[in-house]
Design a protein around this motif. Structure first.
Motif, PDB file in Angstrom:
ATOM      1  N   LEU A 265       0.985  -1.119  -0.159  1.00 41.55           N
ATOM      2  CA  LEU A 265       0.052   0.300  -0.063  1.00 41.55           C
ATOM      3  C   LEU A 265       0.812   1.308  -0.104  1.00 41.55           C
ATOM      4  O   LEU A 265       1.813   1.418   0.676  1.00 41.55           O
ATOM      5  N   ASP A 266       0.645   2.258  -0.859  1.00 40.50           N
ATOM      6  CA  ASP A 266       1.286   3.498  -0.705  1.00 40.50           C
ATOM      7  C   ASP A 266       0.286   4.389   0.197  1.00 40.50           C
ATOM      8  O   ASP A 266      -0.747   4.067   0.532  1.00 40.50           O
ATOM      9  N   ALA A 267       0.845   5.827   0.595  1.00 42.18           N
ATOM     10  CA  ALA A 267       0.178   6.270   1.721  1.00 42.18           C
ATOM     11  C   ALA A 267      -1.190   6.627   1.171  1.00 42.18           C
ATOM     12  O   ALA A 267      -1.955   6.795   1.992  1.00 42.18           O
ATOM     13  N   GLU A 268      -1.461   7.131  -0.073  1.00 43.83           N
ATOM     14  CA  GLU A 268      -2.580   7.455  -0.559  1.00 43.83           C
ATOM     15  C   GLU A 268      -3.809   6.391  -0.273  1.00 43.83           C
ATOM     16  O   GLU A 268      -4.573   6.521   0.289  1.00 43.83           O
ATOM     17  N   ARG A 269      -3.394   5.183  -0.637  1.00 46.49           N
ATOM     18  CA  ARG A 269      -4.154   4.065  -0.587  1.00 46.49           C
ATOM     19  C   ARG A 269      -4.494   3.712   0.821  1.00 46.49           C
ATOM     20  O   ARG A 269      -5.754   3.226   1.337  1.00 46.49           O
ATOM     21  N   ALA A 270      -3.411   3.858   1.727  1.00 43.07           N
ATOM     22  CA  ALA A 270      -3.305   3.255   3.236  1.00 43.07           C
ATOM     23  C   ALA A 270      -4.337   4.422   3.872  1.00 43.07           C
ATOM     24  O   ALA A 270      -5.438   4.018   4.492  1.00 43.07           O
ATOM     25  N   LEU A 271      -4.410   5.731   3.635  1.00 45.12           N
ATOM     26  CA  LEU A 271      -5.407   6.684   3.866  1.00 45.12           C
ATOM     27  C   LEU A 271      -6.711   6.351   3.570  1.00 45.12           C
ATOM     28  O   LEU A 271      -7.698   6.632   4.425  1.00 45.12           O
ATOM     29  N   ALA A 272      -6.850   5.916   2.279  1.00 45.31           N
ATOM     30  CA  ALA A 272      -8.391   5.786   1.921  1.00 45.31           C
ATOM     31  C   ALA A 272      -9.095   4.556   2.475  1.00 45.31           C
ATOM     32  O   ALA A 272      -9.980   4.598   2.925  1.00 45.31           O
ATOM     33  N   VAL A 273      -7.976   3.572   2.765  1.00 52.33           N
ATOM     34  CA  VAL A 273      -8.727   2.437   3.588  1.00 52.33           C
ATOM     35  C   VAL A 273      -9.016   2.689   5.000  1.00 52.33           C
ATOM     36  O   VAL A 273     -10.130   2.445   5.656  1.00 52.33           O
ATOM     37  N   LEU A 274      -8.295   3.578   5.643  1.00 51.71           N
ATOM     38  CA  LEU A 274      -8.564   3.916   7.023  1.00 51.71           C
ATOM     39  C   LEU A 274      -9.780   4.937   7.118  1.00 51.71           C
ATOM     40  O   LEU A 274     -10.684   4.831   7.892  1.00 51.71           O
ATOM     41  N   GLU A 275      -9.895   5.880   6.117  1.00 51.85           N
ATOM     42  CA  GLU A 275     -11.092   6.551   5.995  1.00 51.85           C
ATOM     43  C   GLU A 275     -12.350   5.847   5.666  1.00 51.85           C
ATOM     44  O   GLU A 275     -13.436   6.071   6.387  1.00 51.85           O
ATOM     45  N   PHE A 276     -12.418   4.703   4.924  1.00 51.35           N
ATOM     46  CA  PHE A 276     -13.410   3.714   4.618  1.00 51.35           C
ATOM     47  C   PHE A 276     -13.848   3.069   6.048  1.00 51.35           C
ATOM     48  O   PHE A 276     -14.982   3.186   6.416  1.00 51.35           O
ATOM     49  N   ALA A 277     -12.841   2.698   6.722  1.00 49.01           N
ATOM     50  CA  ALA A 277     -13.190   2.082   8.091  1.00 49.01           C
ATOM     51  C   ALA A 277     -13.683   3.080   8.947  1.00 49.01           C
ATOM     52  O   ALA A 277     -14.764   2.697   9.645  1.00 49.01           O
ATOM     53  N   GLU A 278     -13.350   4.149   9.133  1.00 48.55           N
ATOM     54  CA  GLU A 278     -13.838   5.296   9.737  1.00 48.55           C
ATOM     55  C   GLU A 278     -15.372   5.362   9.641  1.00 48.55           C
ATOM     56  O   GLU A 278     -16.228   5.579  10.283  1.00 48.55           O
ATOM     57  N   ARG A 279     -15.632   5.598   8.344  1.00 50.39           N
ATOM     58  CA  ARG A 279     -16.944   5.920   7.802  1.00 50.39           C
ATOM     59  C   ARG A 279     -18.094   4.965   8.186  1.00 50.39           C
ATOM     60  O   ARG A 279     -19.181   4.930   8.472  1.00 50.39           O
ATOM     61  N   HIS A 280     -17.665   3.704   8.217  1.00 51.76           N
ATOM     62  CA  HIS A 280     -18.519   2.471   8.845  1.00 51.76           C
ATOM     63  C   HIS A 280     -18.017   2.044  10.049  1.00 51.76           C
ATOM     64  O   HIS A 280     -18.784   0.892  10.644  1.00 51.76           O
ATOM     65  N   ASP A 281     -17.236   2.722  10.715  1.00 49.23           N
ATOM     66  CA  ASP A 281     -16.807   2.140  12.083  1.00 49.23           C
ATOM     67  C   ASP A 281     -16.530   0.651  12.277  1.00 49.23           C
ATOM     68  O   ASP A 281     -17.029   0.099  13.003  1.00 49.23           O
ATOM     69  N   LEU A 282     -15.737   0.560  11.450  1.00 51.64           N
ATOM     70  CA  LEU A 282     -15.095  -0.964  11.287  1.00 51.64           C
ATOM     71  C   LEU A 282     -13.539  -0.978  11.915  1.00 51.64           C
ATOM     72  O   LEU A 282     -12.849   0.021  11.958  1.00 51.64           O
TER      73      LEU A 282
END
Length: 385
Positions: free
Chosen positions: A177-194
């Motif tokens: 994962l690059d930094a941009e993709r890693a951040l996108a995954v974290l933001e996805f998890a935050e949106r859905h509280d995962l």
């Protein structure tokens, strides 16, 4: 006699182990199927374990490990990622396998869902089933460089989804994962509280790009309250059989982890903990030498595959090659791998062992002797021109 628990029958059998055990019944096999480093354990690590045995350091320890080991991991993590971890968040486990299972046991109730990569390492789907939970595969597509696609992840979330497993560097794909993709995954998890369960076992082995640690990134964002990190000394220090792993957990997990560790393992054995301190705190020259060896093997292997016209994914991390054999496997790569083993005496891991999306591919471990690796790859069938 009484029946086994119903959930046991839902646990998938490891296709890697099936192939490996078949190989053990044959003579003169080149073993390229299992992620086993071919370099020896560094002398100072073995000496530390021996000294512990000689001193009769064989008693119980705290559930999370002895303080010097937890501090040693925290120091190494800070040196690698620039993030200061509280050693109290570091829990010594019986390899990363137990760390992953332990974390899922605290995240999931029966019937809950966890998103797992496909292709992805076998235990990502096995452990949830052992907990009466449900692994939901998220496919990693070649046209997206085999990386997680957030828009596709969104479509998989249900009210039962509690977590996502992310593996970077990836086993079996070698993606990072690059930094941009890693951040996108974290933001996805935050949106859905995962919860995010981040498998970073191969963090020390990346090629021409840095490892972006989701564990470190989350620590900077939330103080480590979203991502749970799983780590291991097995691959980095060639300690696969010594079974020293780590779970980096949120501070609030302290009491629950004490109880869970006591119920599952009590504690990691003390000589192994001392070996772990020596590995993390001692001279790292052997790690750098192993990395040069694996990189040299990768370069030699890809040159041979290019020469023979066999497609593969160029890895960005870990020590595997993901090789396309669809021209030969006839839609059943698991059966093909067994036939190839018997005919050519080369053990490779069928891609379907890592999920349905791996059909037609194989995983080859390059942490082998150069001669074994190149001889094994030379026996692969090349596409007809």
């Amino acid at each position: 006699m009484p029946d086994l628990s119903a959930h046991v029958s839902t646990v998938p059998i490891s296709g890697i182990r099936r192939l490996y055990e078949a190989a053990l019944e044959l003579d003169d096999v080149l073993f390229l199927a299992v992620g086993e480093p071919d370099v020896p354990v560094a002398p100072h690590i073995g000496a530390a374990a021996k000294a512990a045995w000689d001193a009769d350091l064989t008693n119980y320890t705290a559930n999370g490990g002895i303080p010097p080991l937890r501090r040693a991991f925290a120091r190494r993590f800070e040196a690698d990622h620039g993030v200061a971890l509280d050693p109290a968040r570091v829990w010594a486990t019986v390899g990363a396998t137990q760390a992953l299972h332990q974390a899922l046991g605290l995240m999931l109730d029966p019937g809950d869902e966890v998103l797992v990569p496909d292709p992805g390492y076998t235990t990502f789907s096995m452990s949830p089933r052992m907990l009466s939970a449900v692994p939901v595969r998220y496919e990693l597509h070649e046209d997206a460089a085999f990386l997680p696609e957030v828009d596709r992840l969104e479509a998989l979330v249900t009210p039962r989804t509690k977590a996502i497993i992310v593996n970077s560097p990836s086993n079996p794909l070698g993606t990072v994962l690059d930094a941009e993709r890693a951040l996108a995954v974290l933001e996805f998890a935050e949106r859905h509280d995962l919860w995010v369960l981040s498998d970073e076992v191969y963090a020390e082995f990346t090629w021409d790009r840095p490892h972006v640690s989701l564990t470190a990134l989350d620590d900077q964002r939330t103080g480590g309250r979203r991502v749970v990190g799983a780590f291991s000394l097995s691959k980095t220090y060639a300690m696969t059989g010594i079974r020293v792993g780590f779970l980096v957990a949120p501070p609030e997990w302290d009491l629950a982890l004490r109880t869970a560790q006591e119920a599952m393992i009590s504690c990691l054995d003390l000589p192994s903990q001392h070996a772990g301190i020596a590995a993390l705190s001692g001279d790292q020259t052997h790690v750098h030498e192993a990395k040069r060896h694996y990189r040299g093997n990768l370069d030699a292997a890809t040159a041979l595959l290019d020469e023979r016209g066999i497609r593969y994914r160029t890895p960005d991390g870990a020590f595997y090659l993901w090789i396309d054999v669809r021209h030969a496997s006839n839609g059943d790569v698991a059966a093909w791998a067994i036939d190839f083993l018997r005919a050519e005496r080369v053990a490779v891991a069928p891609g379907s062992a890592f999920g349905p999306s791996g059909e037609g591919w194989i995983r080859v471990c390059v942490a082998a002797t150069r001669d074994d690796l190149l001889t094994g790859l030379s026996r692969l069938p090349a596409p007809v021109a």
